[in-house]
Design an enzyme around this catalytic site. Sequence first.
Site, PDB file in Angstrom:
ATOM      1  N   THR A 164       0.856  -1.190   0.000  1.00 55.16           N
ATOM      2  CA  THR A 164       0.000   0.000   0.000  1.00 55.16           C
ATOM      3  C   THR A 164       0.887   1.233   0.000  1.00 55.16           C
ATOM      4  O   THR A 164       1.928   1.242   0.667  1.00 55.16           O
ATOM      5  CB  THR A 164      -0.959   0.098   1.220  1.00 55.16           C
ATOM      6  OG1 THR A 164      -1.398   1.460   1.370  1.00 55.16           O
ATOM      7  CG2 THR A 164      -0.319  -0.310   2.530  1.00 55.16           C
ATOM      8  N   ASP A 211       0.012   3.813   1.363  1.00 53.97           N
ATOM      9  CA  ASP A 211      -0.279   4.495   2.634  1.00 53.97           C
ATOM     10  C   ASP A 211       0.654   4.075   3.771  1.00 53.97           C
ATOM     11  O   ASP A 211       0.736   4.762   4.783  1.00 53.97           O
ATOM     12  CB  ASP A 211      -1.731   4.244   3.047  1.00 53.97           C
ATOM     13  CG  ASP A 211      -2.732   4.913   2.109  1.00 53.97           C
ATOM     14  OD1 ASP A 211      -2.310   5.789   1.326  1.00 53.97           O
ATOM     15  OD2 ASP A 211      -3.916   4.552   2.150  1.00 53.97           O
TER      16      ASP A 211
HETATM   17  O1  F6P Z   1      -4.415   2.797  -1.586  1.00 57.41           O
HETATM   18  C1  F6P Z   1      -5.007   3.553  -0.550  1.00 57.41           C
HETATM   19  C2  F6P Z   1      -5.501   4.830  -1.112  1.00 57.41           C
HETATM   20  O2  F6P Z   1      -4.448   5.316  -1.837  1.00 57.41           O
HETATM   21  C3  F6P Z   1      -5.997   5.861  -0.110  1.00 57.41           C
HETATM   22  O3  F6P Z   1      -5.015   6.684   0.427  1.00 57.41           O
HETATM   23  C4  F6P Z   1      -7.013   6.604  -0.928  1.00 57.41           C
HETATM   24  O4  F6P Z   1      -7.991   7.193  -0.119  1.00 57.41           O
HETATM   25  C5  F6P Z   1      -7.585   5.527  -1.769  1.00 57.41           C
HETATM   26  O5  F6P Z   1      -6.568   4.601  -1.993  1.00 57.41           O
HETATM   27  C6  F6P Z   1      -8.153   5.995  -3.086  1.00 57.41           C
HETATM   28  O6  F6P Z   1      -8.670   4.896  -3.761  1.00 57.41           O
HETATM   29  P1  F6P Z   1      -9.463   4.930  -5.125  1.00 57.41           P
HETATM   30  O7  F6P Z   1      -8.542   4.326  -6.131  1.00 57.41           O
HETATM   31  O8  F6P Z   1     -10.647   4.089  -4.884  1.00 57.41           O
HETATM   32  O9  F6P Z   1      -9.809   6.343  -5.457  1.00 57.41           O
END
Ligand code: F6P
Length: 363
Positions: free
Chosen positions: A139, A141
């Site tokens: 991730t 994050d």
């Molecule tokens: O991978 C986690 C993340 O990057 C979060 O920080 C963020 O809120 C989310 O994914 C966004 O995801 P999506 O691709 O669904 O917009």
Amino acid sequence: MKRYRIGVLTSGGDCPGLNAAIRAVVCSASLLGWEVFGFIDGFEGLISPVRYQILNEEDTQGIISLGGTILGTTNRGRFTTKTGIGEVMRLPAHLIDEVKETLEGLGIGAIICIGGDGSLTAAQQLYEEGVPIVGVPKTIDNDLSATDYTFGFYSAVEFVCRSLDRLRTTAASHRRVMIVEVMGRYTGWIALYGGLAGGANLILIPEIPFEYSKIAYQVRKRIAEGNFQTMIVVAEGARPKEDPYYVVEEGKERPGEPRLGGVSRQLERVIHQMTGQDTRAVVLGHLQRGGEPTAFDRNLGMMFGAAAVGLIREKRFGYMVSYREGKIGSVPILEAIKELKKVDVHCPEIQTARAMGISFGEE
Ligand code: F6P
């Protein structure tokens, strides 16, 4: 003689380093004489209509440097088990049965799930129901417990840092307050590491609720000291003390887990009102998740991929590979998903920032 077969899938939001991990799985499994089935679009590929691609060494040549995932992924859908912090749903029994049938039908002995908190929660539930599965954490994050780093994180941090370098010159030319919104739903790792490396003056993270008045004070103080440009990095999940709700982009609410975004626009309005300074907000969004992985993330991805094959060899199902204090090891998946790894407000990065006069918007 029939070769031993394993499966691999990437699940959840993509990140740089996934392909490096896939390549390492394929190369190490091939050396053992095993066959690798790559399932398409995460767990979805395991259920009807079943979709997979047999992966060999040649197919994965040259993918180490590629962002994204050659297998595709999904971060919602039928295998969603987590919505928000701590709210866990059980996978329906019919899905678990279908997964088992697919693996049995294809003669696959074990599966590697490369995923973040939500996907590893699904993996744990499958394991509890008898599916031989091991985990690889990923991730941008960096919020998974039981591992110091996940691949994807440093690539995102690098992008944030370079973006700040660019935005600083235009902010300086126009004497503006520049607010840069970065990803990080519940944790501020990207904002902290990217903001510190990129020379931010204020860093706002979910772990330290901010006050508008304190931010305005910092901007005015800088002006009084002759610094007419202020760089602020804000994690999408950062919240003001007086309003403990995440900012969700209008029209982008979704059931379960809201789609965050927009806190920088809110800050832009308020800071302008409170200080009169020309203020601009920039949302870095998915640019942070795309593009090629840094060398660190490629290496971490490969170390994790190879170690996951090792876990299968040792039949240590229900375990996830991890990186702690410079060593590759493993932990029960359960340990990694029980709580999110938040920024420790006493960590060296926060201490360094404070010692340098960088504000977190609370004082
Ligand atoms: O991978 C986690 C993340 O990057 C979060 O920080 C963020 O809120 C989310 O994914 C966004 O995801 P999506 O691709 O669904 O917009």
